[in-house]
Design an enzyme around this catalytic site. Structure first.
Site, PDB file in Angstrom:
ATOM      1  N   HIS A  66     -14.674   6.571 -59.625  1.00  0.00           N
ATOM      2  CA  HIS A  66     -15.929   7.265 -59.292  1.00  0.00           C
ATOM      3  C   HIS A  66     -16.355   8.232 -60.381  1.00  0.00           C
ATOM      4  O   HIS A  66     -17.419   8.859 -60.273  1.00  0.00           O
ATOM      5  CB  HIS A  66     -15.781   7.993 -57.941  1.00  0.00           C
ATOM      6  CG  HIS A  66     -15.774   7.054 -56.775  1.00  0.00           C
ATOM      7  ND1 HIS A  66     -15.488   7.439 -55.484  1.00  0.00           N
ATOM      8  CD2 HIS A  66     -16.002   5.710 -56.705  1.00  0.00           C
ATOM      9  CE1 HIS A  66     -15.558   6.396 -54.666  1.00  0.00           C
ATOM     10  NE2 HIS A  66     -15.862   5.339 -55.391  1.00  0.00           N
ATOM     11  N   HIS A 126     -14.500  -4.240 -54.545  1.00  0.00           N
ATOM     12  CA  HIS A 126     -14.904  -4.832 -53.256  1.00  0.00           C
ATOM     13  C   HIS A 126     -14.480  -6.291 -53.130  1.00  0.00           C
ATOM     14  O   HIS A 126     -14.293  -6.785 -52.030  1.00  0.00           O
ATOM     15  CB  HIS A 126     -16.418  -4.674 -53.064  1.00  0.00           C
ATOM     16  CG  HIS A 126     -16.801  -3.286 -52.667  1.00  0.00           C
ATOM     17  ND1 HIS A 126     -17.557  -2.993 -51.555  1.00  0.00           N
ATOM     18  CD2 HIS A 126     -16.501  -2.093 -53.231  1.00  0.00           C
ATOM     19  CE1 HIS A 126     -17.716  -1.675 -51.455  1.00  0.00           C
ATOM     20  NE2 HIS A 126     -17.092  -1.102 -52.476  1.00  0.00           N
TER      21      HIS A 126
HETATM   22  C1  HEM Z   1     -11.147   4.924 -51.820  1.00  0.00           C
HETATM   23  C2  HEM Z   1     -12.115   4.383 -51.133  1.00  0.00           C
HETATM   24  C3  HEM Z   1     -13.491   4.183 -51.667  1.00  0.00           C
HETATM   25  C4  HEM Z   1     -14.631   4.378 -51.001  1.00  0.00           C
HETATM   26  C5  HEM Z   1     -14.770   4.839 -49.574  1.00  0.00           C
HETATM   27  C6  HEM Z   1     -15.723   4.066 -51.892  1.00  0.00           C
HETATM   28  C7  HEM Z   1     -17.036   4.111 -51.580  1.00  0.00           C
HETATM   29  C8  HEM Z   1     -18.071   4.105 -52.497  1.00  0.00           C
HETATM   30  C9  HEM Z   1     -19.456   4.358 -52.207  1.00  0.00           C
HETATM   31  C10 HEM Z   1     -20.026   4.625 -50.829  1.00  0.00           C
HETATM   32  C11 HEM Z   1     -20.121   4.319 -53.360  1.00  0.00           C
HETATM   33  C12 HEM Z   1     -21.606   4.594 -53.568  1.00  0.00           C
HETATM   34  C13 HEM Z   1     -22.381   3.322 -53.623  1.00  0.00           C
HETATM   35  C14 HEM Z   1     -23.834   3.607 -53.885  1.00  0.00           C
HETATM   36  O1  HEM Z   1     -24.151   4.416 -54.741  1.00  0.00           O
HETATM   37  O2  HEM Z   1     -24.635   2.961 -53.246  1.00  0.00           O
HETATM   38  C15 HEM Z   1     -19.183   4.024 -54.375  1.00  0.00           C
HETATM   39  C16 HEM Z   1     -19.486   3.905 -55.686  1.00  0.00           C
HETATM   40  C17 HEM Z   1     -18.629   3.430 -56.613  1.00  0.00           C
HETATM   41  N1  HEM Z   1     -17.335   3.006 -56.379  1.00  0.00           N
HETATM   42 FE1  HEM Z   1     -16.271   3.385 -54.744  1.00  0.00          FE
HETATM   43  N2  HEM Z   1     -15.216   3.688 -53.081  1.00  0.00           N
HETATM   44  C18 HEM Z   1     -13.849   3.735 -52.994  1.00  0.00           C
HETATM   45  C19 HEM Z   1     -12.952   3.374 -53.960  1.00  0.00           C
HETATM   46  C20 HEM Z   1     -13.334   2.812 -55.138  1.00  0.00           C
HETATM   47  C21 HEM Z   1     -12.444   2.155 -56.041  1.00  0.00           C
HETATM   48  C22 HEM Z   1     -10.956   1.949 -55.804  1.00  0.00           C
HETATM   49  C23 HEM Z   1     -13.197   1.744 -57.090  1.00  0.00           C
HETATM   50  C24 HEM Z   1     -12.791   0.974 -58.302  1.00  0.00           C
HETATM   51  C25 HEM Z   1     -11.556   0.830 -58.751  1.00  0.00           C
HETATM   52  C26 HEM Z   1     -14.540   2.166 -56.850  1.00  0.00           C
HETATM   53  C27 HEM Z   1     -15.581   2.004 -57.727  1.00  0.00           C
HETATM   54  C28 HEM Z   1     -16.833   2.554 -57.537  1.00  0.00           C
HETATM   55  C29 HEM Z   1     -17.824   2.696 -58.577  1.00  0.00           C
HETATM   56  C30 HEM Z   1     -17.636   2.345 -60.034  1.00  0.00           C
HETATM   57  C31 HEM Z   1     -18.949   3.227 -57.992  1.00  0.00           C
HETATM   58  C32 HEM Z   1     -20.287   3.527 -58.663  1.00  0.00           C
HETATM   59  C33 HEM Z   1     -21.200   2.342 -58.460  1.00  0.00           C
HETATM   60  C34 HEM Z   1     -22.582   2.529 -58.996  1.00  0.00           C
HETATM   61  O3  HEM Z   1     -22.979   3.643 -59.324  1.00  0.00           O
HETATM   62  O4  HEM Z   1     -23.311   1.515 -59.057  1.00  0.00           O
HETATM   63  N3  HEM Z   1     -14.593   2.779 -55.654  1.00  0.00           N
HETATM   64  N4  HEM Z   1     -17.947   3.892 -53.827  1.00  0.00           N
END
Ligand code: HEM
Length: 336
Positions: A252, A128
Site C-alpha cells: 500500500h 487478488h
Molecule cells: C491485508 C489486507 C488488504 C486489504 C484489506 C486491502 C484492501 C485494499 C483496498 C480497499 C484498496 C483500495 C482500492 C481502491 O483504491 O479502490 C487497496 C489498494 C491496493 N492494494 Fe490492498 N489490501 C490488502 C492487502 C494488499 C496486499 C497484500 C497487496 C499486494 C501485495 C495489496 C496491494 C494493493 C495496491 C498496490 C493497492 C493500490 C491500488 C491502486 O491504487 O490502484 N493490498 N487495497
C-alpha cells in the site's frame, strides 16, 4: 532420444566396446560387453586359440584369467549401468525459470505496458488473483481466475488491471515468448515488475502456473474494515503468517492511499503507520490516508514490532516483501 544417443557415444569412448550408436538402432550393451570380454581373452590367447571365443556370462567369470576377468567385470558394470539407464522422462511438473530469450521478451512487454502509473493496479491484481487460496479447501490461488471474478465487489477497479495483462499477452504474441506463459504467470510476473519499476526489490518469479477455467470460490478476500485478528486469521487460512501480512501490506506504499509518493515503492507505509497521520485533526485529508485494515496493524504488538523494523530498515522490508511475494504468487499454483 538425443540424450540416449549421447550416452551411447560416451560409452563408446569409455570402454571402446560398442559400434557407434545409430539413431533408431538400439545397442545391446550386455551382449556387446561380453563380446569385448571374450575378445580380450581371444587376443590374450591368440597364439594357441584359433576359434573366436563365445562365452556365456558364467563361463566368462569362471574361465577368464585375472586381468581379463577384471576387464570383463568393468565392462559388465558399465553395460549394466547402460542397460538400466532409462530414457529421460519429460520434465516433472513444477516451477521453472524462464529461458533468457523468453525473459527478454517478457521484460520488453512489461516495460512497455506496465509503466509506473499502472504499477499499483497490477500489484493489487496479483494479490487478488492469488489470495483466493484456501489451505483447508485446497483450492483457489494464483491461477488467473481473477479474470472471471472482476464483477465481485472486492475487485472493483481491477478490470483495468486485467486489461493490462491482456495487452502484455498480445505483445508477447509477436515474440519468442508466444504461448510459453500462462496468464497466471503473466500476472505474477507483472506484479513483480510493478514493484521493481517503482524502485522496490527485484523479485525472482518462477513460471509454469496453470490457468483455472473458471472463478475461485467467493468470500476468501479479507475486508478493508477488518481488525488485526481477522487479518491475521485470513492470512493464516492461506498459510501466510503475521510477518507475511505486515510485509505484503507494505504494497500500500504505492497507489492512492496516501502513504508517500504513489509510484515509489519504499518503506513510507511503515513510517506513516508509526506517525498515524490519519489522526491529525488539522489535516482535512486525514481520513483519506490508509484503510481501516492498515490503521489496525500497529495496534497489535507483534505487527508493531515488524512495522518498527521495516520503518527503520528499508532493505529488510524489501527482503521480506520479496520472499512473501514469492509465497503469495505460489499459493495454490498448479504447475505444468
Ligand atoms: C491485508 C489486507 C488488504 C486489504 C484489506 C486491502 C484492501 C485494499 C483496498 C480497499 C484498496 C483500495 C482500492 C481502491 O483504491 O479502490 C487497496 C489498494 C491496493 N492494494 Fe490492498 N489490501 C490488502 C492487502 C494488499 C496486499 C497484500 C497487496 C499486494 C501485495 C495489496 C496491494 C494493493 C495496491 C498496490 C493497492 C493500490 C491500488 C491502486 O491504487 O490502484 N493490498 N487495497
Amino acid at each position: 532420444m538425443m540424450q540416449q544417443n549421447m550416452l551411447k557415444t560416451c560409452s563408446l569412448q569409455r570402454c571402446g566396446c560398442f559400434q557407434p550408436a545409430k539413431l533408431g538402432a538400439p545397442v545391446r550393451p550386455q551382449r556387446a560387453a561380453f563380446r569385448a570380454a571374450a575378445a580380450g581373452k581371444q587376443s590374450a590367447n591368440s597364439a594357441g586359440t584359433a576359434a573366436p571365443l563365445q562365452l556365456s556370462r558364467r563361463q566368462a567369470l569362471v574361465q577368464l584369467p585375472g586381468s581379463a576377468l577384471l576387464a570383463s567385470l568393468a565392462a559388465l558394470l558399465a553395460a549394466e549401468q547402460l542397460s538400466t539407464a532409462v530414457p529421460p522422462a519429460a520434465a516433472a511438473p513444477g516451477p521453472r525459470q524462464l529461458d533468457q530469450e523468453t525473459k527478454a521478451a517478457v521484460a520488453a512487454a512489461l516495460n512497455k505496458v506496465v509503466t509506473k502509473p499502472k504499477a499499483p493496479v497490477i500489484l493489487r491484481l496479483a494479490y487478488h488473483d492469488a489470495a483466493t487460496f484456501s489451505a483447508a479447501a485446497g483450492d483457489g490461488g494464483a491461477n488467473a481466475s481473477i479474470q472471471f471474478e472482476l464483477g465481485r465487489p472486492e475487485n472493483t477497479g481491477l478490470k483495468r488491471g486485467w486489461r493490462l495483462i491482456e495487452q502484455v499477452s498480445d505483445e508477447l504474441k509477436k515474440t519468442p515468448a508466444a504461448g510459453k506463459l500462462s496468464n497466471a504467470d503473466l500476472i505474477a510476473l507483472a506484479g513483480a515488475h510493478a514493484v521493481a519499476v517503482c524502485g522496490g526489490p527485484v523479485i525472482d518469479v518462477p513460471v509454469g502456473r496453470v490457468d483455472a477455467a473458471g472463478p475461485d470460490p467467493e468470500y476468501r478476500m479479507v475486508s478493508e474494515k477488518a481488525g488485526v485478528a481477522a487479518l491475521v486469521a485470513n492470512f493464516a487460512e492461506k498459510g501466510l503468517g503475521v510477518q507475511q501480512l505486515v510485509a505484503l501490506s507494505g504494497a500500500h506504499t504505492i497507489g492512492g492511499k496516501g502513504f508517500g509518493d504513489p509510484v515509489t515503492f519504499d518503506n513510507a507505509y511503515y513510517t506513516s503507520l508509526l506517525a498515524k497521520p490519519w489522526l491529525n485533526p488539522n489535516d482535512p485529508m486525514a481520513d483519506m490516508i490508509g484503510l481501516p485494515s492498515d490503521h489496525a496493524l500497529p495496534d497489535d504488538p507483534e505487527c508493531l514490532k515488524l512495522i518498527e523494523t521495516y520503518a527503520a530498515d528499508q532493505q529488510r522490508f524489501f527482503k521480506d516483501f520479496a520472499a512473501a511475494y514469492q509465497q503469495l504468487t505460489n499459493l495454490g499454483a498448479v504447475w505444468a
